[in-house]
Design a protein around this motif. Structure first.
Motif, mmCIF file in Angstrom:
data_model
loop_
_atom_site.group_PDB
_atom_site.id
_atom_site.type_symbol
_atom_site.label_atom_id
_atom_site.label_comp_id
_atom_site.label_asym_id
_atom_site.label_seq_id
_atom_site.Cartn_x
_atom_site.Cartn_y
_atom_site.Cartn_z
ATOM 1 N N SER A 1 65.927 25.771 17.796
ATOM 2 C CA SER A 1 67.062 25.655 18.709
ATOM 3 C C SER A 1 66.818 26.521 19.940
ATOM 4 N N PHE A 2 67.423 26.138 21.062
ATOM 5 C CA PHE A 2 67.152 26.882 22.290
ATOM 6 C C PHE A 2 68.366 26.848 23.207
ATOM 7 N N LYS A 3 68.418 27.857 24.066
ATOM 8 C CA LYS A 3 69.486 27.986 25.046
ATOM 9 C C LYS A 3 69.005 27.444 26.386
ATOM 10 N N ILE A 4 69.848 26.651 27.054
ATOM 11 C CA ILE A 4 69.545 26.133 28.382
ATOM 12 C C ILE A 4 70.286 27.011 29.389
ATOM 13 N N LEU A 5 69.528 27.605 30.318
ATOM 14 C CA LEU A 5 70.091 28.591 31.233
ATOM 15 C C LEU A 5 70.073 28.118 32.670
#
Length: 618
Positions: free
Chosen positions: A306-310
């Motif tokens: 999972s990853f964060k979109i910044l």
């Protein structure tokens, strides 16, 4: 009266701020016990940190040389769906209101949100040794041939330089060493948002990014480009909130008409000092990278990771150190970037200019130059099929002559890679020696593209007569053969130097690569310049690969002294250099060049070397 009231309010605010800072106590590892409960603070969406629950499982010792990690289970918010996610690195964890450390590690393919926490004392201590100032790296020994091995395209040329020779192994050690398939804690991968990049460029450079512990998100949340990069000012993404533990930060490596930004989380702020990530970014040591606040668009759940979109917001400071236990920054400082302009004349005759700002770092900058120029070419030109690229570059350095670069590349494939290397490798050489007075002012690159093959092989050379007097000219005729068999003939007058003594001499006609290779065989391949000025002079004296060179020489002894060639020395001078009193700094040479002519630029990239013998009449 009003001024006095404002002064009192300001003092009160400063005192309150100081009390808040003083209240941030560190939790002692000696007091840690399994089952303890705490909270973490990170941003799941927007810019405001939210709390989640933490349960301590135990302490894992020796996860790295002299380092420990606290093992914990996390819950709350979206963590049930996402687990530990990329961009979470640096998330602060508190127990009883005291700061324990930063979420920094995870297990691959974990079914629960279980991860490792880098103790805050470990992070702070890592940056307490010496001042947080940029230092020049150690001087290294490099080979001259590294600057021209790629100039004439061959099947293995790009493989020899691996897109850029100095993406150093030490930058890959921790993430690569951790991922050996066992049940081990690994640093949480850092998400790298790439905006404006061609898929072919991401494919080519993706392995290098992944080797550095980064995962690529194609498409960027950056909503700002510097005014210089586009010619008109765009509205910047702003946010009135303050940066605090748990806030997002973004580190732009390239900005402007391209965006490459790495993201993570703030762990601890002490005055203007900021600590984040809890693990290395690149392991650069002392560095200077821009630090921006960031907004989380969302956290994307994924079975793989999972990853964060910044989205990148306003600048807030500068990253000054990057080490195994995290990154250290200073708030309020503006990081210097290197302006770079790439002007393209496409194969269809269309002209466009792309402007960028690149991070300044001894290891990263050459890699970023390579990536940026490569992508600039692919944005308008094909990557496969015959093409020819003419490249002119100018690197302006404060207090020094500019570095001038000119080459032409023609091949069926990989032409963009050769063209980008022609700019990146000189930058790499300038940085490799750690000169303290090296300050890039700007870089400019002009590229002209043609969708046709303009390579040719030197076939033969002829002169109109075999005997000539010193000072006279001979007519030099050159024949080259194109891949389709077509013959290209050109003629040039070559004057014999007036000081050449009677006897046989040799006339060499060769491409720039062969001339430099001959010099290297004679003078050695090691490059150890005295200073930055001599380094720039060496680069500027490199032969071009879109020219042929005519050299007139004779076999006679000489010497190379401190990097300078001194051919044709009298025996008395050579004996002094060879004496015990002048040991070191000298190497003998056996040829004396009387004259070298750079022949006019050709429309073709002609490769090869031919020699013939002339006799100088008395």
């Amino acid at each position: 009266m009003r001024r006095n009231v404002l002064a009192v309010v300001a003092v009160a605010l400063l005192s309150l701020n100081g009390e808040l800072r003083a209240r941030t106590e560190f939790f002692r590892l000696d007091d840690l016990k399994p089952g303890m409960k705490g909270i973490g603070r990170t941003v799941f969406q927007g810019t405001t940190p939210e709390e989640f629950q933490v349960e301590i499982l135990g302490l894992m010792r020796g996860v790295g040389p002299g380092t420990n990690a606290v093992l914990a289970r996390f819950s709350g918010g979206p963590l049930e769906r996402t687990g530990v996610f990329e961009g979470m690195s640096g998330t602060p964890v508190f127990i009883d209101g005291k700061l324990l450390g930063a979420v920094a590690f995870s297990f691959e393919f974990a079914k629960e949100a279980i991860g490792g926490i880098t103790p805050i004392t470990q992070m702070v201590d890592a940056f307490a040794e010496g001042g947080a100032t940029l230092e020049s790296g150690p001087r290294v020994q490099v080979k001259k041939s590294m600057l021209w091995d790629y100039l004439l395209p061959s099947q293995d040329a790009v493989q020899r330089v691996s897109l850029l020779e100095r993406v150093p192994l030490e930058l890959r050690q921790q993430p690569a060493a951790a991922r050996y398939g066992g049940h081990s804690l690994v640093p949480i991968a850092t998400p790298l948002s790439l905006g404006g990049f061609a898929p072919r460029a991401i494919e080519a450079f993706g392995p290098q990014f992944r080797a550095l512990g980064l995962t690529i998100l194609q498409g960027s949340g950056a909503s700002t480009a510097p005014q210089a990069a586009v010619g008109v000012k765009k509205p910047a993404a702003t946010d009135s909130g303050t940066i605090e533990p748990g806030s997002n930060i973004s580190i732009p490596l390239v900005r402007g008409d391209l965006d490459a930004s790495a993201g993570g989380t703030v762990t601890y702020i002490d005055g203007d000092r900021l600590y984040a990530f809890g693990h290395l970014l690149f392991s650069l040591g002392f560095t200077e990278l821009p630090m921006h606040k960031a907004r989380a668009i969302t956290v994307f759940p994924s079975l793989q990771s999972s990853f964060k979109i910044l989205e990148t917001l306003d600048p807030v400071g500068t990253i000054r150190q990057d080490r195994a236990s995290g990154i250290y920054g200073v708030l309020g400082q503006k990081a210097r970037m290197i302006p770079m302009a790439v002007r393209m004349t496409t194969s269809r005759g269309f002209k466009k200019e792309l402007k960028y700002e690149l991070a300044r770092d001894q290891f990263l900058t050459p890699f970023l130059v390579n990536l940026t120029v490569f992508n600039s070419i692919l944005s308008s030109e094909r990557a496969l099929g015959f093409s020819t690229l003419a490249v002119k570059g100018r690197i302006s350095i404060k207090g020094e002559k500019p570095v001038e670069i000119e080459n032409r590349f023609s091949s069926e494939s990989n032409t963009p890679a050769y063209a980008s290397l022609s700019i990146a490798l000189p930058v790499n050489f300038l940085l490799a020696f750690g000169y303290k007075n090296l300050e890039f002012e700007k870089m400019e690159v002009d590229i002209t593209a043609t969708e046709e093959d303009r390579a040719a092989m030197l076939d033969s050379i002829r002169i109109d007569r075999g005997e000539v007097r010193a000072g006279e000219a001979v007519d030099l005729r050159i024949t080259a053969r194109k891949p389709n068999g077509e013959i290209v003939e050109e003629s040039y007058p070559v004057k014999i130097p007036p000081d050449v003594t009677p006897g046989p001499i040799t006339l060499l006609v060769a491409d720039g690569l062969n001339v430099m290779a001959a010099d290297t065989r004679e003078q050695g391949d090691d490059l150890i310049p005295r200073d930055l000025t001599q380094m720039i002079e060496f680069i500027n004296n490199l032969r071009k690969n879109n020219r042929l060179y005519a050299r007139i020489y004779r076999r006679e002894p000489g010497a190379v002294v401190r990097g300078e060639g001194l051919p044709g020395l009298p025996p008395s001078i050579l004996s002094i250099f060879r004496s015990d009193r002048t040991a070191g700094g000298m190497s003998p040479i056996q040829t004396s060049a009387f004259m070298e002519y750079e022949l006019p630029a050709s429309d073709y990239v002609i490769s090869g070397a031919r020699t013939l013998t002339l006799r100088i009449k008395s």
